[in-house]
Design a protein around this motif. Structure first.
Motif, mmCIF file in Angstrom:
data_model
loop_
_atom_site.group_PDB
_atom_site.id
_atom_site.type_symbol
_atom_site.label_atom_id
_atom_site.label_comp_id
_atom_site.label_asym_id
_atom_site.label_seq_id
_atom_site.Cartn_x
_atom_site.Cartn_y
_atom_site.Cartn_z
ATOM 1 N N LEU A 171 -19.275 -36.058 107.975
ATOM 2 C CA LEU A 171 -18.466 -36.313 106.691
ATOM 3 C C LEU A 171 -19.242 -37.279 106.140
ATOM 4 N N ALA A 172 -19.762 -38.283 106.622
ATOM 5 C CA ALA A 172 -20.329 -39.562 105.960
ATOM 6 C C ALA A 172 -21.666 -39.131 105.016
ATOM 7 N N GLY A 173 -22.485 -37.954 105.848
ATOM 8 C CA GLY A 173 -23.336 -37.334 105.106
ATOM 9 C C GLY A 173 -22.894 -36.633 103.835
ATOM 10 N N ILE A 174 -21.798 -35.751 103.689
ATOM 11 C CA ILE A 174 -21.142 -35.197 102.711
ATOM 12 C C ILE A 174 -20.916 -36.224 101.574
ATOM 13 N N PHE A 175 -20.233 -37.426 101.933
ATOM 14 C CA PHE A 175 -19.721 -38.276 100.902
ATOM 15 C C PHE A 175 -21.276 -39.065 100.478
ATOM 16 N N LEU A 176 -22.113 -39.434 101.389
ATOM 17 C CA LEU A 176 -23.079 -40.252 100.652
ATOM 18 C C LEU A 176 -24.132 -39.211 99.951
ATOM 19 N N SER A 177 -24.394 -37.869 100.666
ATOM 20 C CA SER A 177 -25.272 -37.039 99.551
ATOM 21 C C SER A 177 -24.476 -36.775 98.122
ATOM 22 N N LYS A 178 -23.199 -36.598 98.264
ATOM 23 C CA LYS A 178 -22.501 -36.381 96.943
ATOM 24 C C LYS A 178 -22.682 -37.694 96.102
ATOM 25 N N LYS A 179 -22.673 -38.871 96.497
ATOM 26 C CA LYS A 179 -22.574 -39.705 95.748
ATOM 27 C C LYS A 179 -24.315 -40.001 95.105
ATOM 28 N N ALA A 180 -25.301 -39.691 96.167
ATOM 29 C CA ALA A 180 -26.523 -39.874 95.724
ATOM 30 C C ALA A 180 -27.236 -38.996 94.924
ATOM 31 N N PRO A 183 -26.010 -38.252 90.038
ATOM 32 C CA PRO A 183 -26.885 -38.487 89.072
ATOM 33 C C PRO A 183 -27.470 -37.175 88.520
ATOM 34 N N LEU A 184 -27.801 -36.519 89.516
ATOM 35 C CA LEU A 184 -28.394 -35.001 89.522
ATOM 36 C C LEU A 184 -27.700 -33.978 88.979
ATOM 37 N N SER A 185 -26.381 -34.143 89.376
ATOM 38 C CA SER A 185 -25.420 -33.235 88.621
ATOM 39 C C SER A 185 -25.264 -33.428 87.029
ATOM 40 N N GLU A 186 -24.979 -34.784 86.802
ATOM 41 C CA GLU A 186 -24.759 -35.373 85.594
ATOM 42 C C GLU A 186 -26.288 -34.831 84.682
ATOM 43 N N MET A 187 -27.511 -34.738 85.388
ATOM 44 C CA MET A 187 -28.585 -34.431 84.580
ATOM 45 C C MET A 187 -28.619 -32.868 84.338
ATOM 46 N N VAL A 188 -27.985 -32.044 85.189
ATOM 47 C CA VAL A 188 -27.789 -30.712 85.156
ATOM 48 C C VAL A 188 -26.937 -30.432 83.943
ATOM 49 N N ARG A 202 -31.327 -35.779 74.226
ATOM 50 C CA ARG A 202 -32.124 -36.469 75.562
ATOM 51 C C ARG A 202 -31.299 -36.586 76.633
ATOM 52 N N LEU A 203 -31.760 -36.817 77.841
ATOM 53 C CA LEU A 203 -31.154 -37.081 79.033
ATOM 54 C C LEU A 203 -30.968 -38.655 78.991
ATOM 55 N N LYS A 204 -29.807 -39.202 79.523
ATOM 56 C CA LYS A 204 -29.598 -40.689 79.785
ATOM 57 C C LYS A 204 -30.503 -41.195 80.652
ATOM 58 N N THR A 205 -31.057 -42.609 80.462
ATOM 59 C CA THR A 205 -31.945 -43.124 81.351
ATOM 60 C C THR A 205 -31.309 -44.525 81.441
ATOM 61 N N THR A 206 -31.642 -44.981 82.689
ATOM 62 C CA THR A 206 -31.123 -46.362 82.825
ATOM 63 C C THR A 206 -32.613 -47.372 82.923
ATOM 64 N N GLU A 211 -36.527 -42.872 91.583
ATOM 65 C CA GLU A 211 -37.186 -41.489 91.086
ATOM 66 C C GLU A 211 -36.424 -40.585 90.132
ATOM 67 N N LEU A 212 -35.137 -40.708 90.038
ATOM 68 C CA LEU A 212 -34.210 -40.023 88.997
ATOM 69 C C LEU A 212 -34.479 -40.551 87.760
ATOM 70 N N ASN A 213 -34.628 -41.775 87.475
ATOM 71 C CA ASN A 213 -34.944 -42.422 86.205
ATOM 72 C C ASN A 213 -36.034 -41.991 85.807
ATOM 73 N N GLU A 214 -37.059 -41.954 86.778
ATOM 74 C CA GLU A 214 -38.446 -41.658 86.269
ATOM 75 C C GLU A 214 -38.459 -39.899 85.772
ATOM 76 N N LEU A 215 -37.548 -39.342 86.604
ATOM 77 C CA LEU A 215 -37.564 -37.888 86.314
ATOM 78 C C LEU A 215 -37.045 -37.565 84.872
ATOM 79 N N ALA A 216 -35.955 -38.454 84.470
ATOM 80 C CA ALA A 216 -35.262 -38.293 83.387
ATOM 81 C C ALA A 216 -36.316 -38.715 82.206
ATOM 82 N N GLN A 217 -37.074 -39.860 82.178
ATOM 83 C CA GLN A 217 -37.881 -40.285 81.326
ATOM 84 C C GLN A 217 -39.084 -39.206 80.999
#
Length: 452
Positions: A171-180, A183-188, A202-206, A211-217
């Motif tokens: 259950l914790a894995g589902i919650f943490l993976s969803k939270k982690a 940002p990928l879901s938002e990028m999709v 353009r994709l939003k960057t922070t 790695e996710l921000n680097e992917l967006a850039q």
């Protein structure tokens, strides 16, 4: 299977393996500790019974009665005592003999001073007991009910805890993976809105360095290159359409005029000659566009081999002179230039196209149709200069001279399409070289610089 589910299952599996390993280690060490502890208890019980037998005033019958009374409430240890000649002198209950000692076993006890072993679920120990200078053999056997109950209880608790913790971790894995992965879901979702007509999105960057921000850039950088490529293609196609329309319109007009009424043989020949000139111009334009397409390939897709620049210059020199008899071209290679400095990895065809364009341009825009080619070295570079005299290029035109389809005011009197220099610059850059131009004092010089 979604990445979120795979991550959750993988995390749960890894945790389960670690917990199983930990549980096995705890259970094994606890089992060994119980075994060692009970052996020590057996030893103490055997020695105590021997002390009681040899040193107390209790009779053997009273000791038997004491043993039987204890077995009704607890798992009493059964003790037997043998003299040095292996004769039985005391046994708690000879009718129910757990150990069933034989001479071989007793000899082993006497030799090793102490042995321990299992009899089914019972543990047994044999040790040497000294009394009045004599060595007696004492065996003790019993069932560790309390110890086994404790171990079984530990196993039960461990299994329940293992299942409970796995459920919580899943259950914790589902919650943490969803939270982690949120940002990928938002990028999709953002990527779904980007189409060929909306490449400016353009994709939003922070400011985070993850790695996710680097992917967006990097994705935004790719979109930037695609947008520039699309714009360049639109501009390119627009210019091509314009350039092709002019000779086609001229051919159509000339043929329509020729077909409207009768003409003399000379007039027909002149019309054909005009149409042929326009067709040849179209061929030159199409060849230039083909060369431009080749130079626009990915550098990894262009074949490079070891070439000699002086040989390519000679081929260009010969080709230009053969096609244009009025052109005057000279080639001067400095005596200090060595053969290794003229050798590099490159594409012979493309470099010849670049040199042809530079020689042709120099001759075309020189009143005397002359081009002087000088090859020399400077520091760690090889410099090839293409020089002509006559018409100079204005500073304003120099800023745009390498742009596609750009033609200066001075060049509009000559036939051309504004592709040659743009194509030449791309080819030179493909070979990791530089091209510079200077136009002053009635002289124009194009310099191609190769670093050693």
């Amino acid at each position: 299977m979604k990445v979120r589910t795979r991550l959750t299952l993988l995390f749960t599996f890894v945790t389960a393996m670690l917990m199983i390993f930990y549980g096995i280690a705890v259970y094994y060490s606890s089992s060994k500790a119980r075994e060692t502890s009970f052996y020590a208890q057996l030893r103490n019980e055997g020695v105590a019974k021997a002390n009681l037998f040899f040193q107390s005033t209790l009779s053997e019958k009273e000791m038997h009665r004491l043993y039987k009374n204890n077995t009704k409430t607890i798992n009493e240890v059964q003790v037997a005592i043998y003299d040095p000649e292996f004769n039985l002198i005391y046994h708690d209950d000879s009718k129910v003999d757990y150990v069933k000692e034989d001479p071989k076993m007793l000899s082993g006890i006497l030799k090793n001073k102490e042995i321990s072993f299992f009899i089914n679920d019972l543990q047994a120990i044999g040790t040497v007991y000294t009394h009045n200078g004599k060595e007696y053999l004492v065996t003790a056997a019993g069932y560790d009910q309390y110890g086994y109950n404790s171990i079984n209880h530990l196993l039960t608790i461990s299994i329940i805890a293992f299942i409970s913790i796995l459920i919580l971790i899943y259950l914790a894995g589902i919650f943490l993976s969803k939270k982690a992965l949120n940002p990928l879901s938002e990028m999709v979702e953002q990527i779904k809105r980007i189409t060929a007509g909306k490449l400016q999105l353009r994709l939003k960057t922070t400011k985070e360095k993850d790695e996710l921000n680097e992917l967006a850039q990097n994705f935004n950088g790719m979109l930037e290159r695609l947008e520039n490529s699309f714009d360049a293609q639109k501009h390119f196609v627009s210019n091509i359409s314009h350039e092709l329309r002019t000779p086609l319109s001229a051919i159509i007009t000339e043929l329509e005029l020729a077909s409207e009424k009768e003409h003399t043989k000379e007039e027909y020949q002149e019309t054909i000659r005009f149409a042929l000139d326009d067709a040849r111009n179209m061929v030159k334009l199409s060849n230039s566009l083909m060369d431009l397409a080749k130079a626009s390939y990915d550098p990894n897709e262009i074949s490079f081999s070891e070439i000699r620049l002086d040989e390519i210059l000679l081929e260009s020199y010969s080709k230009i002179i053969k096609e244009n008899s009025e052109y005057k071209v000279s080639l001067n290679i400095d005596s200090e230039v060595e053969e290794p400095q003229l050798t590099l990895q490159g594409n012979e065809y493309l470099l010849q196209v670049a040199f042809n364009n530079l020689i042709d341009n120099a001759c075309k825009y020189s009143p005397e149709h002359t081009c002087c080619i000088d090859v020399k070295t400077h520091a760690s570079s090889l410099i090839i200069s293409f020089t002509n005299t006559g018409i100079i290029i204005s500073p304003e035109d120099l800023q745009h001279i390498f742009e596609p389809f750009y033609r200066s005011e001075n060049s509009k009197e000559e036939k051309g399409y504004g592709i040659g220099l743009f194509l030449t610059e791309k080819i030179i850059h493909l070979h990791h070289a530089k091209i510079k131009v200077a136009s002053e004092n009635n002289k124009t010089v194009f310099m191609v610089i190769f670093d050693f």
